[in-house]
Motif scaffolding. Structure first.
Motif, PDB file in Angstrom:
ATOM      1  N   GLY A  77       0.818  -1.208   0.000  1.00 24.20           N
ATOM      2  CA  GLY A  77       0.000   0.000   0.000  1.00 24.20           C
ATOM      3  C   GLY A  77       0.846   1.250   0.000  1.00 24.20           C
ATOM      4  O   GLY A  77       2.011   1.237   0.434  1.00 24.20           O
ATOM      5  N   LYS A 117      -3.089  -1.110  -2.518  1.00 19.72           N
ATOM      6  CA  LYS A 117      -4.043  -0.098  -2.072  1.00 19.72           C
ATOM      7  C   LYS A 117      -3.406   1.282  -1.944  1.00 19.72           C
ATOM      8  O   LYS A 117      -2.194   1.393  -1.748  1.00 19.72           O
ATOM      9  CB  LYS A 117      -4.609  -0.493  -0.711  1.00 19.72           C
ATOM     10  N   GLY A 151      -8.472   2.587  -1.084  1.00 17.13           N
ATOM     11  CA  GLY A 151      -8.363   2.190   0.322  1.00 17.13           C
ATOM     12  C   GLY A 151      -9.295   3.028   1.180  1.00 17.13           C
ATOM     13  O   GLY A 151     -10.451   3.255   0.809  1.00 17.13           O
ATOM     14  N   LEU A 183      -5.865   0.845   6.209  1.00 16.47           N
ATOM     15  CA  LEU A 183      -5.139   0.419   5.004  1.00 16.47           C
ATOM     16  C   LEU A 183      -4.538  -0.970   5.158  1.00 16.47           C
ATOM     17  O   LEU A 183      -4.401  -1.703   4.180  1.00 16.47           O
ATOM     18  CB  LEU A 183      -4.037   1.449   4.696  1.00 16.47           C
TER      19      LEU A 183
END
Ligand SMILES: Cc1cc2nc3c(=O)[nH]c(=O)nc-3n(C[C@H](O)[C@H](O)[C@H](O)COP(=O)(O)O)c2cc1C
Length: 186
Positions: A77, A117, A151, A183
């Motif tokens: 992420g 994400k 996200g 997240l």
């Protein structure tokens, strides 16, 4: 999980940086490895429209973004933070976003791994968090176009004219921390 933060403000320890660090704290609390990059400290060129990425499948410009792209490739992420400048994201952030073009293959499908994400943090002086909705939407469009997965809801830190004053706003700090938690929640 590995989460990286990208700070698009030129001010280290400014509001964006403080909120991003809080978000990374939240990610760390869930056991993630984190790293933070300051776009302003890197030697970064804008997209050269050279078409190299459409031949070799990745951005061929070698500069300060090369290591950041490597970090993105290895991450689960990414949290991108930018102050609002004249109603939009900063020039440093724009340089980064244009270069994401390198993640689009010759057929314009994405070469970014699946389920990577993103989260967004914006800071601004204006008190109304909806003033720059267009900028937030433009940013989400770019990130999702190149293959990032949506996200947590973007965080907008409002009423922040001076560097670092967000440290006094416990609610915003908590919201940023929660972004990191969300997240990384499986
Ligand atoms: C060049 C410049 C333009 C700005 N334009 C806006 C703006 O259009 N709207 C706004 O609400 N704040 C604006 N600001 C204020 C910043 O967005 C705000 O102070 C933010 O918290 C700065 O984040 P930082 O501490 O991470 O640098 C501007 C600041 C600068 C330096």
């Amino acid at each position: 999980m590995k989460i990286i933060g990208l700070v698009g403000s030129p001010r280290k320890n400014g509001n964006t940086d403080v909120l991003l660090q809080k978000a990374l704290e939240g990610a760390k609390a869930q056991g993630s490895d984190t790293a933070i990059y300051y776009l302003n400290e890197e030697n970064i060129r804008g997209c050269q429209a050279c078409g190299g990425c459409k031949k070799v499948g990745k951005c061929v410009v070698e500069d300060g973004l090369t290591k950041i792209f490597t970090a993105i490739n290895e991450a689960d992420g990414v949290i991108l933070g930018s102050p609002i400048y004249f109603g939009r994201f900063t020039a440093q952030t724009a340089l980064f976003m244009d270069r994401l073009f390198g993640y689009l293959k010759p057929d314009f499908s994405s070469s970014l791994g699946k389920d990577k994400k993103y989260a967004l943090i914006f800071t601004q002086n204006q008190p109304d968090s909806t003033t720059y909705t267009n900028t937030i939407e433009a940013t989400t469009q770019v990130l999702e176009r190149v293959g990032f997965t949506s996200g947590p809801k973007p965080l907008v830190g409002t009423g922040l004219p001076n560097a670092g004053m967000v440290r006094e706003n416990k609610q915003l700090l908590q919201n940023a921390y929660d972004i990191g938690l969300e997240l990384t929640r499986r």
